[in-house]
Design an enzyme around this catalytic site. Sequence first.
Site, PDB file in Angstrom:
ATOM      1  N   LYS A  95       4.311 -15.028  25.842  1.00  0.00           N
ATOM      2  CA  LYS A  95       4.786 -13.679  25.525  1.00  0.00           C
ATOM      3  C   LYS A  95       4.051 -12.640  26.372  1.00  0.00           C
ATOM      4  O   LYS A  95       4.668 -11.761  26.983  1.00  0.00           O
ATOM      5  CB  LYS A  95       4.541 -13.394  24.035  1.00  0.00           C
ATOM      6  CG  LYS A  95       5.000 -12.025  23.573  1.00  0.00           C
ATOM      7  CD  LYS A  95       4.390 -11.601  22.241  1.00  0.00           C
ATOM      8  CE  LYS A  95       4.644 -12.596  21.136  1.00  0.00           C
ATOM      9  NZ  LYS A  95       4.348 -12.012  19.785  1.00  0.00           N
ATOM     10  N   LYS A 109      -5.138 -15.553  19.313  1.00  0.00           N
ATOM     11  CA  LYS A 109      -4.756 -15.118  17.966  1.00  0.00           C
ATOM     12  C   LYS A 109      -5.923 -15.384  17.039  1.00  0.00           C
ATOM     13  O   LYS A 109      -6.752 -16.264  17.312  1.00  0.00           O
ATOM     14  CB  LYS A 109      -3.541 -15.912  17.463  1.00  0.00           C
ATOM     15  CG  LYS A 109      -2.781 -15.195  16.368  1.00  0.00           C
ATOM     16  CD  LYS A 109      -1.827 -14.185  16.958  1.00  0.00           C
ATOM     17  CE  LYS A 109      -1.155 -13.327  15.924  1.00  0.00           C
ATOM     18  NZ  LYS A 109      -0.057 -12.546  16.530  1.00  0.00           N
ATOM     19  N   GLY A 136      -3.455  -5.950  15.452  1.00  0.00           N
ATOM     20  CA  GLY A 136      -2.918  -6.270  14.133  1.00  0.00           C
ATOM     21  C   GLY A 136      -1.870  -7.365  14.162  1.00  0.00           C
ATOM     22  O   GLY A 136      -1.390  -7.792  15.219  1.00  0.00           O
ATOM     23  N   ASP A 137      -1.547  -7.844  12.983  1.00  0.00           N
ATOM     24  CA  ASP A 137      -0.426  -8.755  12.743  1.00  0.00           C
ATOM     25  C   ASP A 137      -0.186  -8.659  11.229  1.00  0.00           C
ATOM     26  O   ASP A 137      -0.555  -7.642  10.619  1.00  0.00           O
ATOM     27  CB  ASP A 137      -0.778 -10.187  13.195  1.00  0.00           C
ATOM     28  CG  ASP A 137       0.446 -11.120  13.241  1.00  0.00           C
ATOM     29  OD1 ASP A 137       1.196 -11.049  14.230  1.00  0.00           O
ATOM     30  OD2 ASP A 137       0.675 -11.908  12.303  1.00  0.00           O
TER      31      ASP A 137
HETATM   32  P1  NDP Z   1       3.204  -6.647   7.965  1.00  0.00           P
HETATM   33  O1  NDP Z   1       2.072  -7.220   7.212  1.00  0.00           O
HETATM   34  O2  NDP Z   1       3.230  -5.204   8.277  1.00  0.00           O
HETATM   35  O3  NDP Z   1       4.574  -6.983   7.222  1.00  0.00           O
HETATM   36  C1  NDP Z   1       4.945  -8.277   6.940  1.00  0.00           C
HETATM   37  C2  NDP Z   1       6.249  -8.254   6.164  1.00  0.00           C
HETATM   38  O4  NDP Z   1       6.764  -9.577   6.072  1.00  0.00           O
HETATM   39  C3  NDP Z   1       6.063  -7.764   4.745  1.00  0.00           C
HETATM   40  O5  NDP Z   1       7.232  -7.148   4.303  1.00  0.00           O
HETATM   41  C4  NDP Z   1       5.810  -9.075   3.989  1.00  0.00           C
HETATM   42  O6  NDP Z   1       6.097  -9.016   2.617  1.00  0.00           O
HETATM   43  C5  NDP Z   1       6.749 -10.003   4.699  1.00  0.00           C
HETATM   44  N1  NDP Z   1       6.221 -11.375   4.615  1.00  0.00           N
HETATM   45  C6  NDP Z   1       5.014 -11.808   5.002  1.00  0.00           C
HETATM   46  N2  NDP Z   1       4.852 -13.114   4.745  1.00  0.00           N
HETATM   47  C7  NDP Z   1       5.991 -13.501   4.167  1.00  0.00           C
HETATM   48  C8  NDP Z   1       6.448 -14.725   3.651  1.00  0.00           C
HETATM   49  N3  NDP Z   1       5.665 -15.837   3.673  1.00  0.00           N
HETATM   50  N4  NDP Z   1       7.701 -14.766   3.138  1.00  0.00           N
HETATM   51  C9  NDP Z   1       8.485 -13.645   3.121  1.00  0.00           C
HETATM   52  N5  NDP Z   1       8.091 -12.444   3.593  1.00  0.00           N
HETATM   53  C10 NDP Z   1       6.879 -12.382   4.093  1.00  0.00           C
HETATM   54  O7  NDP Z   1       3.303  -7.523   9.293  1.00  0.00           O
HETATM   55  P2  NDP Z   1       4.066  -7.203  10.666  1.00  0.00           P
HETATM   56  O8  NDP Z   1       5.266  -6.373  10.403  1.00  0.00           O
HETATM   57  O9  NDP Z   1       3.066  -6.734  11.620  1.00  0.00           O
HETATM   58  O10 NDP Z   1       4.492  -8.675  11.121  1.00  0.00           O
HETATM   59  C11 NDP Z   1       5.746  -9.247  10.807  1.00  0.00           C
HETATM   60  C12 NDP Z   1       6.062 -10.356  11.796  1.00  0.00           C
HETATM   61  O11 NDP Z   1       6.106  -9.819  13.113  1.00  0.00           O
HETATM   62  C13 NDP Z   1       5.031 -11.484  11.862  1.00  0.00           C
HETATM   63  O12 NDP Z   1       5.707 -12.695  12.161  1.00  0.00           O
HETATM   64  C14 NDP Z   1       4.163 -11.089  13.039  1.00  0.00           C
HETATM   65  O13 NDP Z   1       3.521 -12.205  13.606  1.00  0.00           O
HETATM   66  C15 NDP Z   1       5.228 -10.526  13.965  1.00  0.00           C
HETATM   67  N6  NDP Z   1       4.766  -9.626  15.024  1.00  0.00           N
HETATM   68  C16 NDP Z   1       4.003  -8.536  14.747  1.00  0.00           C
HETATM   69  C17 NDP Z   1       3.643  -7.675  15.760  1.00  0.00           C
HETATM   70  C18 NDP Z   1       2.894  -6.410  15.494  1.00  0.00           C
HETATM   71  O14 NDP Z   1       2.674  -5.669  16.441  1.00  0.00           O
HETATM   72  N7  NDP Z   1       2.491  -6.109  14.272  1.00  0.00           N
HETATM   73  C19 NDP Z   1       4.008  -7.957  17.148  1.00  0.00           C
HETATM   74  C20 NDP Z   1       4.858  -9.094  17.324  1.00  0.00           C
HETATM   75  C21 NDP Z   1       5.201  -9.889  16.288  1.00  0.00           C
HETATM   76  P3  NDP Z   1       4.903  -8.890   1.554  1.00  0.00           P
HETATM   77  O15 NDP Z   1       4.462  -7.463   1.608  1.00  0.00           O
HETATM   78  O16 NDP Z   1       5.525  -9.275   0.262  1.00  0.00           O
HETATM   79  O17 NDP Z   1       3.837  -9.848   1.987  1.00  0.00           O
HETATM   80  O1  2IT Z   2       2.377 -11.252  17.728  1.00  0.00           O
HETATM   81  C1  2IT Z   2       2.019 -10.277  18.416  1.00  0.00           C
HETATM   82  O2  2IT Z   2       2.409 -10.117  19.572  1.00  0.00           O
HETATM   83  C2  2IT Z   2       1.138  -9.277  17.792  1.00  0.00           C
HETATM   84  N1  2IT Z   2       0.815  -9.403  16.616  1.00  0.00           N
HETATM   85  C3  2IT Z   2       0.623  -8.120  18.602  1.00  0.00           C
HETATM   86  C4  2IT Z   2      -0.610  -8.508  19.350  1.00  0.00           C
HETATM   87  C5  2IT Z   2      -1.300  -7.394  20.086  1.00  0.00           C
HETATM   88  O3  2IT Z   2      -2.343  -7.705  20.687  1.00  0.00           O
HETATM   89  O4  2IT Z   2      -0.854  -6.247  20.093  1.00  0.00           O
END
Ligand code: NDP
Ligand code: 2IT
Length: 445
Positions: A113, A125, A164-165
């Site tokens: 990525k 990670k 974050g993640d």
């Molecule tokens: P957040 O913690 O902000 O939000 C996660 C969301 O997904 C919440 O609504 C949560 O619900 C839900 N969730 C988490 N685990 C589960 C589960 N086991 N089953 C169902 N729902 C679930 O995280 P992000 O928005 O940052 O991340 C979401 C996804 O995006 C992840 O896969 C992450 O790896 C990916 N990602 C994030 C990036 C970033 O910049 N933040 C970049 C690229 C990818 P609840 O509140 O109930 O836990």
């Molecule tokens: O899955 C992802 O790409 C992230 N959670 C963001 C990682 C980052 O370093 O901004």
Amino acid sequence: MKILQKVLDDCKKRNPNEPEFHQAVTEVLESLEPVAEKHPEWVEAGIFDRIVEPERQIMFRVAWIDDNNKVQVNRGYRVQFNSAIGPYKGGLRFHPSVNLGIIKFLGFEQILKNSLTGLPIGGAKGGSDFDPKGKSDAEVMRFCQSFMTELYRHIGEDTDVPAGDIGVGGREIGYLYGQYKRIRNNFTGVLTGKGIPWGGSLARKEATGYGLCYFMDAAMKDAGSSFDGKTVIVSGSGNVAIYAAEKATELGGKVVAMSDSNGYVYDKNGIDLDLVKQLKEVERKRIKEYVNVHKDAEYKEGCKGIWTIPCDIALPCATQNEIDEGSAKILVANGCKAVGEGANMPSTPEAIAVYQENGLLFGPAKAANAGGVATSALEMCQNSMRYAWTFEEVDAKLKQIMVDIYHNASKAAEAYGHKGDLVMGANIAGFEKVAQSMYDQGIAY
Ligand code: NDP
Ligand code: 2IT
């Protein structure tokens, strides 16, 4: 698979009980078989064997004291997977499901990525099985301080830059940064996703969700379509989901459903995003509270049911393997034409096969959600310059990066005789740069 089967078999044998890591490696190696055929020198130099083995894996105890003065123990992780094209870069996940296999699948995906972004960042990670849900701010702070008291010695602005993640947002990054600065007496861009007054980049918060929509918009335009007038489903209601829903709406789509890990809301009038932001970003409440305000919206328990709502475009933005074969078939039967992955690996391999057999436009995670880490790299760039770009400047760069990722993945797929297969295209386009860099640098790791 012929050439790479042994690499996969050895990897599975060496890493037992890590199903998510096996899943991510299997998909990538299957895509890379034609690359191995074309580059015997890479096979000879062990590039494929080396890329599936992390350069360094750190696991540590995180002890902290809860509000009842009880000692709690969690486990911390940082997997520094590959530094061929830049310092290790990737998020931290705080969720009770976190284990080494999950961190490794995420770190492995992150290598390719990050390469796709065109920016100089390696793959990593980390995270912990700590659950921030239901904890007080003071508990989260004490946990973050303890976590950083070990992590600080392994990271640095030119070494490894976490972000974050799931479960790690602005609040956690703040506590982690404060502790790093205190220990090192050093104000540098060691984390991204920082607050705007203390070195964060404008548009980083929005970047993953916005980037996902920019990517899908470019892909749909190429196919003579767009978000305009389309019904959209966004799973999750966290950082990625909220800003994917915001941009999809801005581009003319109508988002009718969102979810959390307990259930989903369906609002046929279109989701009220200001309310979702208030509930999730400010009050840290559950999505079911939505129906207390919008009485005509429906809430259903269980997050999987969201995929039974008819839509034109599905944007899974919650977590891995949230769409299985059955859900994919329901999406197709209901007329869904495009799936864009905001989460990492949200579709099972069987679900991806269903999309492909039915000719859906499919934007795979490592290409479609690269906007978050790309903007993290832009944050690093601004920190190095000790300068800050405007929101519009960062957003314009993000958009260009996502359009370029789409075209590069699309071109790579075509070059290898698989036109339209963005899974293969993204894997190949991301891999080639890393492989050449590893080759040029000799047997360093
Ligand atoms: P957040 O913690 O902000 O939000 C996660 C969301 O997904 C919440 O609504 C949560 O619900 C839900 N969730 C988490 N685990 C589960 C589960 N086991 N089953 C169902 N729902 C679930 O995280 P992000 O928005 O940052 O991340 C979401 C996804 O995006 C992840 O896969 C992450 O790896 C990916 N990602 C994030 C990036 C970033 O910049 N933040 C970049 C690229 C990818 P609840 O509140 O109930 O836990
Ligand atoms: O899955 C992802 O790409 C992230 N959670 C963001 C990682 C980052 O370093 O901004």
